[in-house]
Design an enzyme around this catalytic site. Structure first.
Site, PDB file in Angstrom:
ATOM      1  N   HIS A 105       0.711  -1.219  -0.049  1.00  0.00           N
ATOM      2  CA  HIS A 105       0.072  -0.033  -0.014  1.00  0.00           C
ATOM      3  C   HIS A 105       0.828   1.477   0.141  1.00  0.00           C
ATOM      4  O   HIS A 105       0.344   2.321   0.503  1.00  0.00           O
ATOM      5  CB  HIS A 105      -0.968   0.016   1.214  1.00  0.00           C
ATOM      6  CG  HIS A 105      -1.987  -1.114   0.933  1.00  0.00           C
ATOM      7  ND1 HIS A 105      -2.828  -1.511   2.229  1.00  0.00           N
ATOM      8  CD2 HIS A 105      -2.420  -1.843   0.008  1.00  0.00           C
ATOM      9  CE1 HIS A 105      -3.501  -2.514   1.687  1.00  0.00           C
ATOM     10  NE2 HIS A 105      -3.483  -2.650   0.608  1.00  0.00           N
ATOM     11  N   GLY A 150      -1.340  -9.080  12.781  1.00  0.00           N
ATOM     12  CA  GLY A 150      -2.100  -7.867  13.100  1.00  0.00           C
ATOM     13  C   GLY A 150      -2.730  -6.926  11.918  1.00  0.00           C
ATOM     14  O   GLY A 150      -2.464  -5.809  11.589  1.00  0.00           O
TER      15      GLY A 150
HETATM   16  C1  BJW Z   1      -3.180  -6.265  16.894  1.00  0.00           C
HETATM   17  C2  BJW Z   1      -2.379  -5.586  17.800  1.00  0.00           C
HETATM   18  C3  BJW Z   1      -1.415  -5.905  18.312  1.00  0.00           C
HETATM   19  C4  BJW Z   1      -4.348  -4.566  17.201  1.00  0.00           C
HETATM   20  N1  BJW Z   1      -0.739  -7.160  18.007  1.00  0.00           N
HETATM   21  N2  BJW Z   1      -2.600  -7.517  16.580  1.00  0.00           N
HETATM   22  C5  BJW Z   1     -16.377  -1.501  -3.335  1.00  0.00           C
HETATM   23  C6  BJW Z   1     -16.090  -0.474  -3.938  1.00  0.00           C
HETATM   24  C7  BJW Z   1     -14.764  -0.175  -4.469  1.00  0.00           C
HETATM   25  C8  BJW Z   1     -13.853  -0.965  -3.964  1.00  0.00           C
HETATM   26  C9  BJW Z   1     -14.210  -2.165  -3.424  1.00  0.00           C
HETATM   27  C10 BJW Z   1     -15.309  -2.375  -3.018  1.00  0.00           C
HETATM   28  N3  BJW Z   1     -15.412  -3.749  -2.418  1.00  0.00           N
HETATM   29  C11 BJW Z   1     -14.125  -3.990  -2.253  1.00  0.00           C
HETATM   30  C12 BJW Z   1     -13.317  -3.323  -2.905  1.00  0.00           C
HETATM   31  C13 BJW Z   1     -11.879  -3.168  -3.084  1.00  0.00           C
HETATM   32  C14 BJW Z   1     -11.078  -2.679  -1.877  1.00  0.00           C
HETATM   33  C15 BJW Z   1     -11.377  -3.586  -0.517  1.00  0.00           C
HETATM   34  O1  BJW Z   1     -10.997  -4.380  -0.281  1.00  0.00           O
HETATM   35  N4  BJW Z   1     -12.393  -2.696   0.267  1.00  0.00           N
HETATM   36  C16 BJW Z   1     -13.042  -3.463   1.515  1.00  0.00           C
HETATM   37  C17 BJW Z   1     -12.426  -2.669   2.800  1.00  0.00           C
HETATM   38  C18 BJW Z   1     -14.272  -3.846   1.308  1.00  0.00           C
HETATM   39  N5  BJW Z   1      -9.688  -2.547  -1.983  1.00  0.00           N
HETATM   40  C19 BJW Z   1      -9.181  -1.682  -2.964  1.00  0.00           C
HETATM   41  O2  BJW Z   1      -9.872  -0.727  -3.250  1.00  0.00           O
HETATM   42  C20 BJW Z   1      -7.746  -2.003  -3.065  1.00  0.00           C
HETATM   43  N6  BJW Z   1      -7.618  -1.740  -4.661  1.00  0.00           N
HETATM   44  C21 BJW Z   1      -8.164  -2.665  -5.578  1.00  0.00           C
HETATM   45  O3  BJW Z   1      -8.661  -3.688  -5.245  1.00  0.00           O
HETATM   46  O4  BJW Z   1      -8.008  -2.447  -6.671  1.00  0.00           O
HETATM   47  C22 BJW Z   1      -8.762  -3.184  -7.682  1.00  0.00           C
HETATM   48  C23 BJW Z   1      -9.791  -2.074  -7.935  1.00  0.00           C
HETATM   49  C24 BJW Z   1      -9.630  -1.085  -8.786  1.00  0.00           C
HETATM   50  C25 BJW Z   1     -10.835  -0.415  -9.219  1.00  0.00           C
HETATM   51  C26 BJW Z   1     -11.995  -0.374  -8.443  1.00  0.00           C
HETATM   52  C27 BJW Z   1     -12.236  -1.393  -7.599  1.00  0.00           C
HETATM   53  C28 BJW Z   1     -10.947  -2.259  -7.242  1.00  0.00           C
HETATM   54  C29 BJW Z   1      -6.982  -0.865  -2.723  1.00  0.00           C
HETATM   55  C30 BJW Z   1      -6.889  -1.118  -1.148  1.00  0.00           C
HETATM   56  C31 BJW Z   1      -6.184   0.254  -0.560  1.00  0.00           C
HETATM   57  C32 BJW Z   1      -6.271   0.328   0.977  1.00  0.00           C
HETATM   58  N7  BJW Z   1      -5.616   1.449   1.446  1.00  0.00           N
HETATM   59  C33 BJW Z   1      -5.387   1.460   2.799  1.00  0.00           C
HETATM   60  C34 BJW Z   1      -4.990   3.163   3.281  1.00  0.00           C
HETATM   61  C35 BJW Z   1      -3.597   3.183   2.942  1.00  0.00           C
HETATM   62  C36 BJW Z   1      -2.847   4.474   2.802  1.00  0.00           C
HETATM   63  C37 BJW Z   1      -3.075   5.147   4.164  1.00  0.00           C
HETATM   64  O5  BJW Z   1      -2.604   4.474   5.204  1.00  0.00           O
HETATM   65  O6  BJW Z   1      -3.406   6.380   4.346  1.00  0.00           O
HETATM   66  O7  BJW Z   1      -4.727   0.427   3.517  1.00  0.00           O
HETATM   67  S1  BJW Z   1      -7.082   1.326   3.860  1.00  0.00           S
HETATM   68  C38 BJW Z   1      -6.375   0.711   5.108  1.00  0.00           C
HETATM   69  O8  BJW Z   1      -6.595  -0.671   5.462  1.00  0.00           O
HETATM   70  C39 BJW Z   1      -4.592   0.689   4.773  1.00  0.00           C
HETATM   71  C40 BJW Z   1      -4.371  -0.726   5.342  1.00  0.00           C
HETATM   72  O9  BJW Z   1      -3.076  -1.221   4.805  1.00  0.00           O
HETATM   73  C41 BJW Z   1      -5.531  -1.631   5.195  1.00  0.00           C
HETATM   74  C42 BJW Z   1      -5.687  -2.875   6.034  1.00  0.00           C
HETATM   75  O10 BJW Z   1      -5.714  -2.491   7.261  1.00  0.00           O
HETATM   76  P1  BJW Z   1      -5.077  -3.521   8.399  1.00  0.00           P
HETATM   77  O11 BJW Z   1      -3.712  -3.308   8.213  1.00  0.00           O
HETATM   78  O12 BJW Z   1      -5.635  -4.893   8.495  1.00  0.00           O
HETATM   79  O13 BJW Z   1      -5.502  -2.590   9.693  1.00  0.00           O
HETATM   80  P2  BJW Z   1      -6.776  -2.794  10.583  1.00  0.00           P
HETATM   81  O14 BJW Z   1      -7.018  -1.756  11.755  1.00  0.00           O
HETATM   82  O15 BJW Z   1      -8.041  -3.075   9.806  1.00  0.00           O
HETATM   83  O16 BJW Z   1      -6.587  -4.220  11.638  1.00  0.00           O
HETATM   84  C43 BJW Z   1      -5.649  -4.055  12.549  1.00  0.00           C
HETATM   85  C44 BJW Z   1      -5.815  -5.481  13.183  1.00  0.00           C
HETATM   86  O17 BJW Z   1      -4.653  -5.445  14.222  1.00  0.00           O
HETATM   87  C45 BJW Z   1      -6.969  -5.975  14.030  1.00  0.00           C
HETATM   88  O18 BJW Z   1      -7.416  -7.285  13.592  1.00  0.00           O
HETATM   89  C46 BJW Z   1      -6.557  -5.989  15.346  1.00  0.00           C
HETATM   90  O19 BJW Z   1      -7.320  -6.954  16.042  1.00  0.00           O
HETATM   91  C47 BJW Z   1      -5.027  -6.100  15.258  1.00  0.00           C
HETATM   92  N8  BJW Z   1      -4.400  -5.767  16.337  1.00  0.00           N
HETATM   93  N9  BJW Z   1      -3.230  -4.471  17.830  1.00  0.00           N
HETATM   94  C48 BJW Z   1      -1.520  -7.879  17.065  1.00  0.00           C
HETATM   95  N10 BJW Z   1      -0.731  -5.072  19.239  1.00  0.00           N
END
Ligand code: BJW
Length: 247
Positions: free
Chosen positions: A117, A186
């Site tokens: 990302h 995580g």
């Molecule tokens: C611990 C802990 C400790 C806490 N020890 N554990 C409908 C419309 C349009 C798109 C979509 C749609 N449906 C699906 C999509 C696709 C979309 C998607 O997946 N959406 C879903 C949310 C529904 N994906 C995309 O759009 C991606 N691109 C794509 O699909 O391209 C093809 C496409 C093209 C054109 C149209 C449609 C599709 C791109 C995704 C980009 C994500 N970007 C972000 C922001 C990055 C920039 C920024 O930081 O500002 O990335 S969003 C955010 O979520 C960030 C993260 O990398 C990502 C994942 O989150 P993560 O890391 O899992 O964090 P959390 O908070 O969710 O979880 C933390 C975990 O840690 C928890 O489980 C806690 O329990 C745990 N935890 N403390 C261990 N100490």
């Protein structure tokens, strides 16, 4: 606390692939996205994390990224990041695939890191593609402009609806498929396509280990789940594994 199966699988593994999300950096003081204290509870992704929102209001989006750049400038890698970096001393094929943009794996010393990302330390011009560092970016007007073509500069991160960097994605699929052990650490594993990597690895034969403070949608697929903080579990796992390797 760790199963014999896990330790023996790690010991026999040729390729270890680690997939991380915001939770691994939580103990460094970096907010996660989802959950009660997550960023998306206070800020709206549709106003901040997609290209249309940026074009509509680049100043607002930049305000948010400047705030996060400041937060990240004041944090350090934690014991979880260091344990993964240290794992490279025991195994030659350890690769980290991260969804995080915070650079903390690299700062801890991990040498093979694929960033799905992007990285908040990089920026580029949306018109001419010029890469530009924070140091030389002019903040006059609060939304920086390209010094070469005057286009809008954006952070080099992947927003919703955008494709992941193709080379990082292709390499990630390759190391997921090659993995003997695949850690998912995580991450809520809800953002695709990144969230498909653990099951890609499992379907290709990897032992799937999840480390998280709570169960996720992925937990059903995991061979083993270690519930707790990654900064606590990863160093202890490394220690157990190290003592077996040196026997
Ligand atoms: C611990 C802990 C400790 C806490 N020890 N554990 C409908 C419309 C349009 C798109 C979509 C749609 N449906 C699906 C999509 C696709 C979309 C998607 O997946 N959406 C879903 C949310 C529904 N994906 C995309 O759009 C991606 N691109 C794509 O699909 O391209 C093809 C496409 C093209 C054109 C149209 C449609 C599709 C791109 C995704 C980009 C994500 N970007 C972000 C922001 C990055 C920039 C920024 O930081 O500002 O990335 S969003 C955010 O979520 C960030 C993260 O990398 C990502 C994942 O989150 P993560 O890391 O899992 O964090 P959390 O908070 O969710 O979880 C933390 C975990 O840690 C928890 O489980 C806690 O329990 C745990 N935890 N403390 C261990 N100490």
């Amino acid at each position: 606390m760790f199963s014999e199966k896990l330790i023996s699988t790690l010991r026999g593994a040729e390729h270890i692939t680690v997939f991380t999300g915001a939770g691994i950096s939580a103990e460094s003081g970096v907010p996660t996205f989802r959950g009660d204290d997550g960023l998306w509870k206070k800020f709206k992704p549709e106003e901040l994390a997609n290209f249309d929102a940026f074009i509509r209001n680049p100043k607002l989006v930049w305000e948010w990224y400047r705030y996060r750049k400041q937060v990240l400038a004041n944090v350090k890698p934690n014991a979880g990041h260091y344990a993964l970096a240290d794992m490279e001393q025991l195994h030659k094929n350890v690769v980290v695939i991260t969804q995080n943009i915070d650079n903390l794996h690299q700062r801890a010393g991990s040498t093979k890191v694929y960033e799905l990302h992007g990285n908040i330390n990089r920026n580029y011009c949306i018109d001419c593609g010029l890469s530009i560092t924070d140091e030389v970016m002019s903040w006059l007007g609060r939304a920086p402009l390209c010094p070469s073509c005057h286009g809008l500069i954006r952070p080099d991160v992947v927003w919703f609806g955008e494709l992941l960097p193709v080379d990082q994605w292709n390499k990630s699929i390759a190391v997921a498929e090659a993995a003997d052990v695949f850690f998912s650490v995580g991450t809520s594993a809800v953002v695709y396509p990144a969230a498909s990597l653990p099951t890609i690895a499992k379907n290709a034969g990897a032992y799937l280990l999840e480390i998280n403070t709570e169960r996720t949608d992925l937990s059903w697929h995991a061979d083993e789940i270690l519930l707790g903080k990654s900064g606590d579990i990863l160093p202890r796992l490394l220690q157990s594994y190290q003592s077996v390797v040196h026997q």
